[in-house]
Enzyme design. Structure first.
Site, mmCIF file in Angstrom:
data_model
loop_
_atom_site.group_PDB
_atom_site.id
_atom_site.type_symbol
_atom_site.label_atom_id
_atom_site.label_comp_id
_atom_site.label_asym_id
_atom_site.label_seq_id
_atom_site.Cartn_x
_atom_site.Cartn_y
_atom_site.Cartn_z
ATOM 1 N N CYS A 122 21.139 40.742 19.108
ATOM 2 C CA CYS A 122 21.316 41.733 20.180
ATOM 3 C C CYS A 122 22.765 42.137 20.396
ATOM 4 O O CYS A 122 23.035 43.040 21.171
ATOM 5 C CB CYS A 122 20.724 41.208 21.480
ATOM 6 S SG CYS A 122 21.702 39.905 22.227
ATOM 7 N N LYS A 174 2.418 4.498 1.291
ATOM 8 C CA LYS A 174 2.539 5.010 2.660
ATOM 9 C C LYS A 174 2.245 6.506 2.618
ATOM 10 O O LYS A 174 3.066 7.319 2.198
ATOM 11 C CB LYS A 174 3.947 4.764 3.206
ATOM 12 C CG LYS A 174 4.095 5.187 4.658
ATOM 13 C CD LYS A 174 5.432 4.730 5.220
ATOM 14 C CE LYS A 174 5.553 5.021 6.705
ATOM 15 N NZ LYS A 174 5.498 6.438 7.041
ATOM 16 N N CYS A 217 25.924 37.764 19.000
ATOM 17 C CA CYS A 217 24.563 37.468 18.560
ATOM 18 C C CYS A 217 24.124 38.451 17.471
ATOM 19 O O CYS A 217 24.209 39.663 17.671
ATOM 20 C CB CYS A 217 23.632 37.543 19.769
ATOM 21 S SG CYS A 217 21.904 37.444 19.319
ATOM 22 N N ASP A 268 1.740 10.240 3.598
ATOM 23 C CA ASP A 268 2.440 11.129 4.522
ATOM 24 C C ASP A 268 1.431 12.070 5.173
ATOM 25 O O ASP A 268 1.307 13.234 4.810
ATOM 26 C CB ASP A 268 3.487 11.925 3.745
ATOM 27 C CG ASP A 268 4.549 12.480 4.672
ATOM 28 O OD1 ASP A 268 4.491 12.174 5.880
ATOM 29 O OD2 ASP A 268 5.413 13.221 4.188
ATOM 30 N N GLU A 271 0.854 -1.197 0.000
ATOM 31 C CA GLU A 271 0.000 0.000 0.000
ATOM 32 C C GLU A 271 0.883 1.237 0.000
ATOM 33 O O GLU A 271 1.932 1.250 0.637
ATOM 34 C CB GLU A 271 -0.829 0.080 1.298
ATOM 35 C CG GLU A 271 -1.766 -1.051 1.529
ATOM 36 C CD GLU A 271 -2.289 -1.064 2.979
ATOM 37 O OE1 GLU A 271 -1.988 -0.122 3.741
ATOM 38 O OE2 GLU A 271 -2.996 -2.009 3.313
ATOM 39 N N CYS A 328 23.663 32.600 22.237
ATOM 40 C CA CYS A 328 23.664 34.001 22.652
ATOM 41 C C CYS A 328 23.525 34.035 24.164
ATOM 42 O O CYS A 328 22.697 33.339 24.738
ATOM 43 C CB CYS A 328 22.497 34.728 22.002
ATOM 44 S SG CYS A 328 22.172 36.319 22.763
ATOM 45 N N TYR A 345 -6.540 1.757 6.622
ATOM 46 C CA TYR A 345 -5.561 0.733 6.242
ATOM 47 C C TYR A 345 -5.324 -0.365 7.279
ATOM 48 O O TYR A 345 -4.492 -1.230 7.080
ATOM 49 C CB TYR A 345 -4.233 1.354 5.838
ATOM 50 C CG TYR A 345 -3.610 2.299 6.841
ATOM 51 C CD1 TYR A 345 -3.263 1.876 8.116
ATOM 52 C CD2 TYR A 345 -3.357 3.626 6.492
ATOM 53 C CE1 TYR A 345 -2.688 2.739 9.024
ATOM 54 C CE2 TYR A 345 -2.776 4.504 7.393
ATOM 55 C CZ TYR A 345 -2.451 4.049 8.670
ATOM 56 O OH TYR A 345 -1.880 4.910 9.565
ATOM 57 N N LYS A 393 11.017 2.919 2.135
ATOM 58 C CA LYS A 393 11.073 4.369 1.956
ATOM 59 C C LYS A 393 11.648 4.743 0.596
ATOM 60 O O LYS A 393 12.561 4.094 0.100
ATOM 61 C CB LYS A 393 11.943 4.994 3.051
ATOM 62 C CG LYS A 393 11.339 4.940 4.447
ATOM 63 C CD LYS A 393 10.153 5.866 4.547
ATOM 64 C CE LYS A 393 9.669 6.074 5.962
ATOM 65 N NZ LYS A 393 10.491 6.943 6.775
ATOM 66 N N CYS A 429 17.830 39.848 24.620
ATOM 67 C CA CYS A 429 17.893 39.536 23.191
ATOM 68 C C CYS A 429 16.488 39.416 22.599
ATOM 69 O O CYS A 429 15.675 38.633 23.083
ATOM 70 C CB CYS A 429 18.664 38.240 22.988
ATOM 71 S SG CYS A 429 18.708 37.717 21.268
#
Ligand code: IVH
Length: 694
Positions: free
Chosen positions: A422, A127, A419, A129, A125, A437, A237, A325, A443
């Site tokens: 900031c 698969k 960062c 998603d 079947e 950071c 299913y 897959k 920040c």
């Protein structure tokens, strides 16, 4: 979320197991509960496999709550009622090649004692998603629906699933068991997904990243009328709990589903042998783009149900089914810019902005670069032609650079050490891949998160000022830093702000809030330290620090002095039990950051921070004694043991010296126990220790 995931550094199995569990729990939560996956299935699987291997090699480390023992998210936070599944909703093992399929079939034969190369019929079947759901029919009537959740317990989405037009409220036909649970996938077609996003854009609402996220967002709506407005689809299913069997094969189950009026995938096919299985795979792989909905592979299920029964499950997945897959989809494109984003927890994540390119039907213009090391390892530069990969619904990633096309003028990317939001120091601990950071309290990328932590239950815990209120006040720029909380009343009195006339407030709640804030102008040191939200500093560490330094002044100035690692202050910090080099570094960089110094100075204007007071008992056999724990304790955690020791007036240290009074040796105590014996220090086993402390 960065390559903290990557097992770059050799650590002890215990540490790695706990690290892996933390990561897997995090990603489970992201994937199952928040529908916002941060890593590809393949990366997730690699982490899970690593944990499985470590646990197999060290069976003592297996715990019932390990992600290897459970499926999916551990802690679903939501307002949906919980539903316990009558039968666990399992997950599937993965296959990526013809060999994997041969292996899958051979294992089945061996398990069932069938001759090698004998035919094992399977149903193949697509698969889908999407999101799996369990629908319970009693006497043919739809009575309840639930999400998968953690596989054992899901969320009640009865009202939501009832709005899906293709799902019958009453089953038709014959042979319907009194109780039958139908499992299947909820999803959105490509066309409906595109239309939904157009609608979102027209209403200035955020776009969904992909059909799966859109389906998840549509399903997890407390207001089912929103779900009803989204054209969700469903394919059945499998069965869950069934009061009496009604089929002998999986194909018969699907035929019954159809007869009862349930939608099933039209592409399912019975395959007699491996050859037919692989032919089906090839066919579907080619047709994938024309199906009109996302699939990420194919599921093969042993057709005979008596065989399924005998094969059973192994930890998380059935032996009788597997997901084949599809390979990740690749494309080539050019890196236009590398930007560094700051997450809500302060982690700096580099992102490549690329020339938009279509990968597996989705236009991609951004790809995560994970972290600093990843860029160096792959030497990804602005202007490079790169290979980009998208697996399933996760953020695309760059897998490599086409060096033949590198520009002569290109230079390696230099990762910022401050960062980008900031300007505070962005520091990185030894052994960690993330750069963070340190200006969390000011920040812009982190302030709301930090403010929420600041007022949370174990921190300032101000009644009437919850996460929602803080978020609102922050958005309206009424609170930007923690100290702003304590100036609200003065600003109100001065007429600078107008709290009572804010939506949902009023005179009374404003006065109540001021009273609640005033109540917290006096706060114990440990709570204060915890509230600052310094990386890695939880409640226990905050307590330890409060206890060690006594006052906020002593604590903060010691941290500033400890910036010089040759100082005594640094040595003293490291000598505190439970404070390692990394945590010390986080504390020191926090204190060295001028923004944070300012925040603390501002808070001190408004607060009385109570010095630590001893609550330990006097006159116990442990009063004033120094105890060192080593090895693994069986009846309590190290933290509990330490708390008990301190309660009894003992000092807990991490290193043994002649001054040590007791060494408590748990299992696999090792060198410390040996050293204790050499120094003539009393060594207790766990039972001896328990007797002494109680
Ligand atoms: S069977 C015991 N069949 O894949 C097997 N699952 O990784 C239970 N999925 O949670 C699942 N299409 O969300 C099965 N035709 C299909 C499927 C399918 C999609 C999803 C499902 C499940 C996940 C397992």
């Amino acid at each position: 979320m960065t390559a903290e995931e990557l097992p770059l550094f050799a650590t002890s199995p215990v540490a790695r197991v706990s690290e892996l569990r933390r990561l897997l729990h995090h990603h489970n939560q992201k994937y199952y509960a928040e529908d916002a996956p941060e890593m590809s299935d393949a990366d997730y699987d690699a982490l899970l496999r690593e944990l499985q291997a470590l646990e197999a090699a060290n069976p003592a480390l297996v715990t019932p709550d390990s992600p290897t023992q459970t499926v999916g998210a551990q802690s679903i936070v939501s307002d949906f009622a919980k539903v316990r599944h009558g039968i666990q909703m399992l997950s599937l093992g993965n296959a990526f090649s013809a060999e994997d399929i041969a292996d899958f079939l051979q294992k089945i034969r061996r398990f069932l004692n069938l001759p090698d190369a004998s035919a094992v019929e399977v149903v193949a079947e697509p698969k889908i998603d999407g999101l799996s759901a369990n629908i319970r029919y009693e006497k043919g009537v739809f009575v309840q629906a639930a999400t998968r959740g953690d596989g054992t317990e899901g969320e009640d989405i009865t009202a939501n699933l009832r709005t899906i037009k293709s799902i019958p409220h009453r089953l038709q036909g014959k042979n319907i068991p009194d109780i039958v649970e139908i499992r299947g996938e909820v999803f959105l077609s490509h066309a409906d997904f595109a239309a939904l996003n157009q609608q979102q854009a027209a209403q200035n609402k955020p776009l969904f990243a992909n059909p799966r996220n859109a389906a998840a967002g549509s399903l997890r709506q407390l207001d089912a009328s929103i779900t009803a407005s989204r054209p969700l689809q469903f394919f059945a299913y499998a069965t869950g709990l069934v009061s009496n069997p009604f089929a002998a094969t999986h194909a018969e189950i699907l035929t019954c589903f159809q007869a009862w009026g349930l939608p099933t995938n039209p592409r399912y096919t019975v395959c007699a042998n491996q050859q037919e299985i692989l032919a089906f795979y090839e066919r579907l792989f080619t047709d994938r783009a024309t199906l009109g909905y996302d699939i990420d592979g194919i599921v093969y299920k042993v057709n005979r149900l008596d065989w399924q029964e005998r094969l059973g499950t192994v930890s998380r997945s059935p032996r009788w089914a597997i997901a084949h897959k599809f390979p990740a989809q690749q494309a080539k494109t050019i890196v236009r810019e590398i930007i560094v984003q700051v997450g809500r927890t302060g982690v700096l994540t580099p992102v490549a902005l690329v020339e938009p390119v279509t990968v597996g039907g989705v236009v991609v213009s951004k790809a995560t670069l994970h972290n600093e090391d990843e860029i160096i390892r792959k030497d990804i530069r602005v202007g490079d032609t790169v290979f980009l990969e998208r697996a399933g619904d996760v953020i695309p990633k760059i897998t490599g650079v086409d060096l033949a096309q590198r520009l002569a003028t290109s230079t390696p990317f230099v990762f910022p050490e401050s960062c980008p939001v900031c300007g505070s120091i962005a520091s990185r601990n030894a052994g960690e891949v993330a750069r963070r950071c340190t200006g969390g309290l000011i920040c812009g990328a982190q302030t709301v998160q930090r403010l929420k932590h600041f007022i949370s239950r174990h921190a300032f815990d101000i009644e009437g000022l919850g996460a929602k209120e803080v978020e609102g006040l922050w958005q309206d720029k009424l609170i930007q830093t923690p100290a702003d909380i304590f100036t609200l009343e003065a600003r109100q009195q001065a007429g600078v702000i107008d709290l009572p006339h804010r939506k949902g407030w009023g005179e009374l709640s404003t006065q109540n809030l001021f009273a609640a804030i005033n109540e917290r102008r006096t706060i114990p040191l440990n709570r204060f330290i915890y509230a600052l939200g310094i990386a890695q500093v939880g409640e226990a560490t905050a307590k330890t620090l409060a206890k060690h330094y006594g006052t906020v002044e002593a604590w903060f100035s010691a941290l500033q002095t400890a910036f010089d690692t040759a100082s005594e202050a640094y040595q003293q910090l490291l000598s505190i039990d439970g404070i390692g080099v990394n945590m010390a570094n986080d504390l020191i960089t926090f204190a060295a950051e001028p923004h944070n110094q300012q925040v603390i100075a501002d808070l001190q204007q408004h607060l009385t921070i109570l010095p630590h007071t001893e609550t330990a008992l006097n006159n116990t056999p442990l009063t004033g004694k120094t105890v060192v724990f080593t090895g693994t304790l069986q009846t309590m955690t190290r933290a509990e043991a330490k708390a008990k020791a301190e309660q009894a007036g003992a000092k807990v240290s991490s290193s043994i010296s002649a001054q040590t009074d007791y060494v408590v040796a748990g299992e696999a105590a090792g060198s410390k126990e040996k050293k204790a014996k050499e120094l003539g220090v009393t060594v207790l086993d766990e039972a001896g220790w328990t007797a002494l402390v109680s």
